[in-house]
Design a protein around this motif. Sequence first.
Motif, PDB file in Angstrom:
ATOM      1  N   LYS A  94       1.007  -1.250   0.150  1.00 29.26           N
ATOM      2  CA  LYS A  94      -0.109  -0.143   0.050  1.00 29.26           C
ATOM      3  C   LYS A  94       0.684   1.307   0.030  1.00 29.26           C
ATOM      4  O   LYS A  94       1.313   1.780   1.035  1.00 29.26           O
ATOM      5  CB  LYS A  94      -0.892   0.028   1.285  1.00 29.26           C
ATOM      6  CG  LYS A  94      -1.845   0.897   1.193  1.00 29.26           C
ATOM      7  CD  LYS A  94      -3.003   0.795   2.396  1.00 29.26           C
ATOM      8  CE  LYS A  94      -4.215   1.472   2.340  1.00 29.26           C
ATOM      9  NZ  LYS A  94      -5.061   1.371   3.442  1.00 29.26           N
ATOM     10  N   THR A  95       1.421   1.750  -1.140  1.00 29.53           N
ATOM     11  CA  THR A  95       2.319   2.730  -1.411  1.00 29.53           C
ATOM     12  C   THR A  95       1.860   4.102  -0.894  1.00 29.53           C
ATOM     13  O   THR A  95       0.596   4.336  -0.750  1.00 29.53           O
ATOM     14  CB  THR A  95       2.744   2.807  -2.687  1.00 29.53           C
ATOM     15  OG1 THR A  95       1.402   2.878  -3.622  1.00 29.53           O
ATOM     16  CG2 THR A  95       3.408   1.539  -3.270  1.00 29.53           C
ATOM     17  N   PRO A  96       2.661   4.955  -0.475  1.00 33.58           N
ATOM     18  CA  PRO A  96       2.566   6.216   0.116  1.00 33.58           C
ATOM     19  C   PRO A  96       1.735   7.448  -1.022  1.00 33.58           C
ATOM     20  O   PRO A  96       2.590   6.970  -2.198  1.00 33.58           O
ATOM     21  CB  PRO A  96       3.442   6.829   0.794  1.00 33.58           C
ATOM     22  CG  PRO A  96       4.875   6.028   0.165  1.00 33.58           C
ATOM     23  CD  PRO A  96       4.121   4.443  -0.136  1.00 33.58           C
ATOM     24  N   CYS A  97       1.114   8.137  -0.428  1.00 33.22           N
ATOM     25  CA  CYS A  97       0.711   9.165  -1.436  1.00 33.22           C
ATOM     26  C   CYS A  97       1.131  10.418  -0.806  1.00 33.22           C
ATOM     27  O   CYS A  97       0.463  11.086   0.093  1.00 33.22           O
ATOM     28  CB  CYS A  97      -0.923   9.101  -1.802  1.00 33.22           C
ATOM     29  SG  CYS A  97      -1.393  10.369  -2.789  1.00 33.22           S
ATOM     30  N   LEU A  98       2.071  10.936  -1.281  1.00 33.13           N
ATOM     31  CA  LEU A  98       2.932  12.083  -0.705  1.00 33.13           C
ATOM     32  C   LEU A  98       2.997  13.363  -1.280  1.00 33.13           C
ATOM     33  O   LEU A  98       3.052  13.525  -2.570  1.00 33.13           O
ATOM     34  CB  LEU A  98       4.439  11.685  -0.324  1.00 33.13           C
ATOM     35  CG  LEU A  98       4.299  10.696   0.862  1.00 33.13           C
ATOM     36  CD1 LEU A  98       5.869   9.958   0.765  1.00 33.13           C
ATOM     37  CD2 LEU A  98       3.618  10.562   2.018  1.00 33.13           C
ATOM     38  N   GLU A 114      -6.711   3.963  -2.630  1.00 29.68           N
ATOM     39  CA  GLU A 114      -5.772   4.423  -1.781  1.00 29.68           C
ATOM     40  C   GLU A 114      -5.541   5.680  -1.586  1.00 29.68           C
ATOM     41  O   GLU A 114      -5.189   6.302  -0.472  1.00 29.68           O
ATOM     42  CB  GLU A 114      -4.453   3.379  -1.812  1.00 29.68           C
ATOM     43  CG  GLU A 114      -4.691   1.996  -1.655  1.00 29.68           C
ATOM     44  CD  GLU A 114      -3.229   1.043  -2.024  1.00 29.68           C
ATOM     45  OE1 GLU A 114      -2.334   1.629  -2.328  1.00 29.68           O
ATOM     46  OE2 GLU A 114      -3.469  -0.084  -2.363  1.00 29.68           O
ATOM     47  N   MET A 115      -5.169   6.346  -2.695  1.00 30.90           N
ATOM     48  CA  MET A 115      -5.284   7.845  -2.775  1.00 30.90           C
ATOM     49  C   MET A 115      -6.228   8.614  -2.340  1.00 30.90           C
ATOM     50  O   MET A 115      -5.817   9.441  -1.397  1.00 30.90           O
ATOM     51  CB  MET A 115      -5.085   8.167  -4.497  1.00 30.90           C
ATOM     52  CG  MET A 115      -3.836   7.545  -5.220  1.00 30.90           C
ATOM     53  SD  MET A 115      -3.659   8.030  -6.933  1.00 30.90           S
ATOM     54  CE  MET A 115      -3.170   9.778  -6.547  1.00 30.90           C
ATOM     55  N   LEU A 116      -7.503   8.189  -2.598  1.00 28.46           N
ATOM     56  CA  LEU A 116      -8.620   9.116  -1.846  1.00 28.46           C
ATOM     57  C   LEU A 116      -8.717   8.689  -0.423  1.00 28.46           C
ATOM     58  O   LEU A 116      -9.206   9.639   0.533  1.00 28.46           O
ATOM     59  CB  LEU A 116      -9.758   8.731  -2.536  1.00 28.46           C
ATOM     60  CG  LEU A 116      -9.776   9.451  -4.156  1.00 28.46           C
ATOM     61  CD1 LEU A 116     -11.063   9.037  -4.802  1.00 28.46           C
ATOM     62  CD2 LEU A 116      -9.999  10.950  -3.745  1.00 28.46           C
ATOM     63  N   GLU A 117      -8.261   7.704   0.106  1.00 28.15           N
ATOM     64  CA  GLU A 117      -8.324   7.442   1.416  1.00 28.15           C
ATOM     65  C   GLU A 117      -7.131   8.183   2.263  1.00 28.15           C
ATOM     66  O   GLU A 117      -7.412   8.863   2.995  1.00 28.15           O
ATOM     67  CB  GLU A 117      -7.899   5.795   1.702  1.00 28.15           C
ATOM     68  CG  GLU A 117      -7.945   5.661   3.250  1.00 28.15           C
ATOM     69  CD  GLU A 117      -7.461   4.262   3.498  1.00 28.15           C
ATOM     70  OE1 GLU A 117      -7.465   3.652   4.658  1.00 28.15           O
ATOM     71  OE2 GLU A 117      -6.930   3.464   2.503  1.00 28.15           O
ATOM     72  N   ALA A 118      -5.912   8.335   1.335  1.00 24.77           N
ATOM     73  CA  ALA A 118      -4.834   9.206   1.906  1.00 24.77           C
ATOM     74  C   ALA A 118      -4.978  10.730   1.794  1.00 24.77           C
ATOM     75  O   ALA A 118      -4.723  11.459   2.588  1.00 24.77           O
ATOM     76  CB  ALA A 118      -3.645   8.576   1.428  1.00 24.77           C
ATOM     77  N   GLN A 119      -5.834  11.025   0.865  1.00 25.32           N
ATOM     78  CA  GLN A 119      -5.762  12.578   0.450  1.00 25.32           C
ATOM     79  C   GLN A 119      -7.370  12.641   0.011  1.00 25.32           C
ATOM     80  O   GLN A 119      -7.550  12.811  -0.912  1.00 25.32           O
ATOM     81  CB  GLN A 119      -4.738  13.024  -0.445  1.00 25.32           C
ATOM     82  CG  GLN A 119      -3.417  12.752  -0.206  1.00 25.32           C
ATOM     83  CD  GLN A 119      -2.952  13.535   0.765  1.00 25.32           C
ATOM     84  OE1 GLN A 119      -3.435  14.800   1.457  1.00 25.32           O
ATOM     85  NE2 GLN A 119      -1.888  13.201   1.668  1.00 25.32           N
ATOM     86  N   PRO A 120      -8.249  12.543   0.847  1.00 26.14           N
ATOM     87  CA  PRO A 120      -9.786  12.793   0.324  1.00 26.14           C
ATOM     88  C   PRO A 120     -10.080  14.151  -0.101  1.00 26.14           C
ATOM     89  O   PRO A 120     -11.157  14.233  -0.909  1.00 26.14           O
ATOM     90  CB  PRO A 120     -10.228  12.747   2.075  1.00 26.14           C
ATOM     91  CG  PRO A 120      -9.547  12.139   2.890  1.00 26.14           C
ATOM     92  CD  PRO A 120      -7.950  12.657   2.353  1.00 26.14           C
ATOM     93  N   ASP A 121      -9.195  15.015  -0.070  1.00 23.12           N
ATOM     94  CA  ASP A 121      -9.574  16.356  -0.594  1.00 23.12           C
ATOM     95  C   ASP A 121      -9.164  16.575  -2.124  1.00 23.12           C
ATOM     96  O   ASP A 121      -9.019  17.624  -2.758  1.00 23.12           O
ATOM     97  CB  ASP A 121      -8.867  17.543  -0.056  1.00 23.12           C
ATOM     98  CG  ASP A 121      -9.445  17.765   1.379  1.00 23.12           C
ATOM     99  OD1 ASP A 121     -10.736  17.561   1.699  1.00 23.12           O
ATOM    100  OD2 ASP A 121      -8.768  18.273   2.466  1.00 23.12           O
TER     101      ASP A 121
END
Length: 244
Positions: free
Chosen positions: A31-35, A172-179
Amino acid sequence: MSDAFSHSDPAQVTIDGIRKAADLISGAVLKTPCLPAPRLSRLTGADVYVKYENMQVTGAFKERGALVKLSSLSEAERKRGVIAVSAGNHAQGVAYHAGRLGIPATIVMPALTPFVKISATRDYGAEVVLIGNTLAEAKAEADRLADEKNLVWVHPYDDAHVIHGQGTIALEMLEAQPDLDTLVIPVGGGGLISGMAVAAKAIKPGIEVVGVETVLYPGMWGAMHGKDVRCEGATIAEGIAVRD
């Protein structure tokens, strides 16, 4: 794992299917980071985030769809073995997870594929066949081998199981960065953007999805605009240099 999807491809790609794919690959795919990407943010004047799929074992997102497809196979299909055509990332994704699952894998690659990709694919346990100068020539040999040896195809993008797997990136992207309000997605064969768009629009209907192609391989642009386009030439974006 094979119970997560039926042994035949689902009729369409759905958010429920993508969520099942996410559960299936959990623990086997990173589950790679979205930074935040400060330099890109400064260049664009936007708040840019990058999903680091290069951190996967094989260095690319292709593992996701490959694992979902391989996990959908019946025991009889697994014993028969699988075949794929690829010049790199899909080859390694299929080879790596087929090796983990004990599934014999044959990967047909153009003879001009960089040696490092050939070596990595072999190191994951796949049988590598080198033939031709193009993916089209490699595909013709793979078709022959598939018929001769009764192998199961693992297509790099034209497969609903594969598309479900690629769609997990958007979850995963929208979980990490919902905005997030825009997803910018590379387009080669179209499997990645198809899965991600289904997931993103289901979660956040107003989100914008932008596909990006190299100017030398504008196949999707041509299809969407009803234009005949030429797809050829050398590009550093070889991962999305898809002719059809």
